[in-house]
Design an enzyme around this catalytic site. Structure first.
Site, PDB file in Angstrom:
ATOM      1  N   ASP A  85       0.849  -1.199   0.000  1.00 34.29           N
ATOM      2  CA  ASP A  85       0.000   0.000   0.000  1.00 34.29           C
ATOM      3  C   ASP A  85       0.880   1.242   0.000  1.00 34.29           C
ATOM      4  O   ASP A  85       1.706   1.420   0.909  1.00 34.29           O
ATOM      5  CB  ASP A  85      -0.819  -0.028   1.301  1.00 34.29           C
ATOM      6  CG  ASP A  85      -2.224   0.462   1.120  1.00 34.29           C
ATOM      7  OD1 ASP A  85      -2.586   0.881   0.008  1.00 34.29           O
ATOM      8  OD2 ASP A  85      -2.980   0.415   2.108  1.00 34.29           O
ATOM      9  N   GLU A 184     -14.348   0.303  -1.038  1.00 35.86           N
ATOM     10  CA  GLU A 184     -14.493   0.296   0.424  1.00 35.86           C
ATOM     11  C   GLU A 184     -15.726   1.068   0.863  1.00 35.86           C
ATOM     12  O   GLU A 184     -15.924   2.228   0.477  1.00 35.86           O
ATOM     13  CB  GLU A 184     -13.234   0.890   1.086  1.00 35.86           C
ATOM     14  CG  GLU A 184     -13.356   0.931   2.610  1.00 35.86           C
ATOM     15  CD  GLU A 184     -12.046   1.067   3.373  1.00 35.86           C
ATOM     16  OE1 GLU A 184     -10.967   1.048   2.748  1.00 35.86           O
ATOM     17  OE2 GLU A 184     -12.131   1.187   4.607  1.00 35.86           O
TER      18      GLU A 184
HETATM   19  O1  KIV Z   1      -4.764  -0.423   4.546  1.00 39.92           O
HETATM   20  C1  KIV Z   1      -5.501  -1.405   4.360  1.00 39.92           C
HETATM   21  O2  KIV Z   1      -5.449  -2.412   5.096  1.00 39.92           O
HETATM   22  C2  KIV Z   1      -6.431  -1.343   3.245  1.00 39.92           C
HETATM   23  C3  KIV Z   1      -7.462  -2.425   3.139  1.00 39.92           C
HETATM   24  C4  KIV Z   1      -8.417  -2.369   4.244  1.00 39.92           C
HETATM   25  C5  KIV Z   1      -8.127  -2.417   1.819  1.00 39.92           C
HETATM   26  O3  KIV Z   1      -6.357  -0.470   2.460  1.00 39.92           O
END
Ligand code: KIV
Length: 280
Positions: A85, A184
């Site tokens: 991410d 989401e």
């Molecule tokens: O940061 C995270 O864990 C996420 C998920 C919940 C999709 O973006």
């Protein structure tokens, strides 16, 4: 050796009508358990900031923190597609920063893809990152990095205008080259419609059963994060009370001298009395 899943494998699952199971991991032991259980996508989410690092939101999470945890998770993943991410302000500042930082997830941390939050407004960046050879997962609806601008942690796309914007964003992300999109906290019907209109998979979190896959924060579904549990989270096991009970038992056994017992101790083979001769 298990076969490593690739981006085309994940896209093919949608075509085959096979649901995709995705969960978050932040360190190697969870990564091994998730991978061993056959989870297809392991996400090192920036939820790291809240569930592991103790921040109040995902906003303070840094590139170095993300890379550190992605490297640990990568050591435990054999089969799943590993997605990192991108943290707040590692891609919002422009395509060049997004490519440089996205590239670090791939080169330095062994990720297979990166995830970026945002819709149509970040599609130029998504296109540039994809062109640079980095697979991108989109993330629309409730986007925690900018939740303040959305009025807090609220369901998105409830009225027609915002629903249309989300559908446009999903289409734009697909056109920009994203291989999947996280949806989401949006109404089930809207998520099902978006899923039907896209040829890439949608991965829902609080978006109902009509998505092509589902994702949860692992600490939430295992009952490990007690601070706040969103409505859409199903607790598959409630581990926090069990862990607290085990820790309390350990503490009292240490205090009472009941631990370690003979079963958990090592036995000397030589006669120690030789060491006691003349007090030497
Ligand atoms: O940061 C995270 O864990 C996420 C998920 C919940 C999709 O973006």
């Amino acid at each position: 050796m298990k076969k490593k899943l690739t981006v085309p494998d994940i896209i093919a699952m949608k075509k085959a009508g096979e649901k995709i199971a995705m969960l978050t991991a932040y360190e190697v032991s969870f990564a091994r358990m998730l991978d061993g259980a056959g989870i297809e996508i392991v996400l090192v989410g920036d939820s790291l900031g809240m569930v592991v690092l103790g921040y109040d939101s995902t906003v303070p999470v840094t590139m170095e923190e993300m890379l550190h945890h992605c490297r640990a998770v990568n050591r435990g993943v054999e089969q799943a597609l590993l997605v990192g991410d991108m943290p707040f302000m590692s891609y919002q500042t422009g395509s060049r920063d997004a490519i440089v930082n996205g590239g670090r997830f791939i080169k330095e941390a062994g990720c297979d893809a990166v995830k970026l939050e945002g819709g149509s407004e970040i599609c130029d960046t998504v296109r540039a990152v994809v062109r640079a050879g980095i697979a991108v997962m989109g993330h629309i609806g409730l986007t925690p990095q900018t939740a303040g601008n959305l009025g807090g942690f609220k369901v998105q796309g409830k009225d027609l205008d915002s629903a249309r914007q989300l559908l446009d964003s999903a289409r734009d992300l697909e056109a920009a080259g994203a291989f999947a999109v996280v949806l989401e906290c949006i109404p089930d019907q809207l998520a099902a419609l978006i899923s039907e209109k896209l040829s890439i998979p949608t991965i829902g979190i609080g978006a109902g059963a009509g998505c092509d896959g589902q994702v949860l924060v692992t600490h939430d579904m295992l009952g490990l994060f007690e601070k706040f549990v969103p409505k859409f989270v199903k607790s598959y096991v409630n581990l926090a009370p069990q862990i607290k009970e085990a820790v309390a038992s350990y503490r009292s056994e240490v205090k009472e001298g009941a631990y370690p017992d003979a079963e958990h101790s090592f036995v000397m083979q030589a006669d120690l009395s030789a060491l006691l001769d003349n007090g030497k």
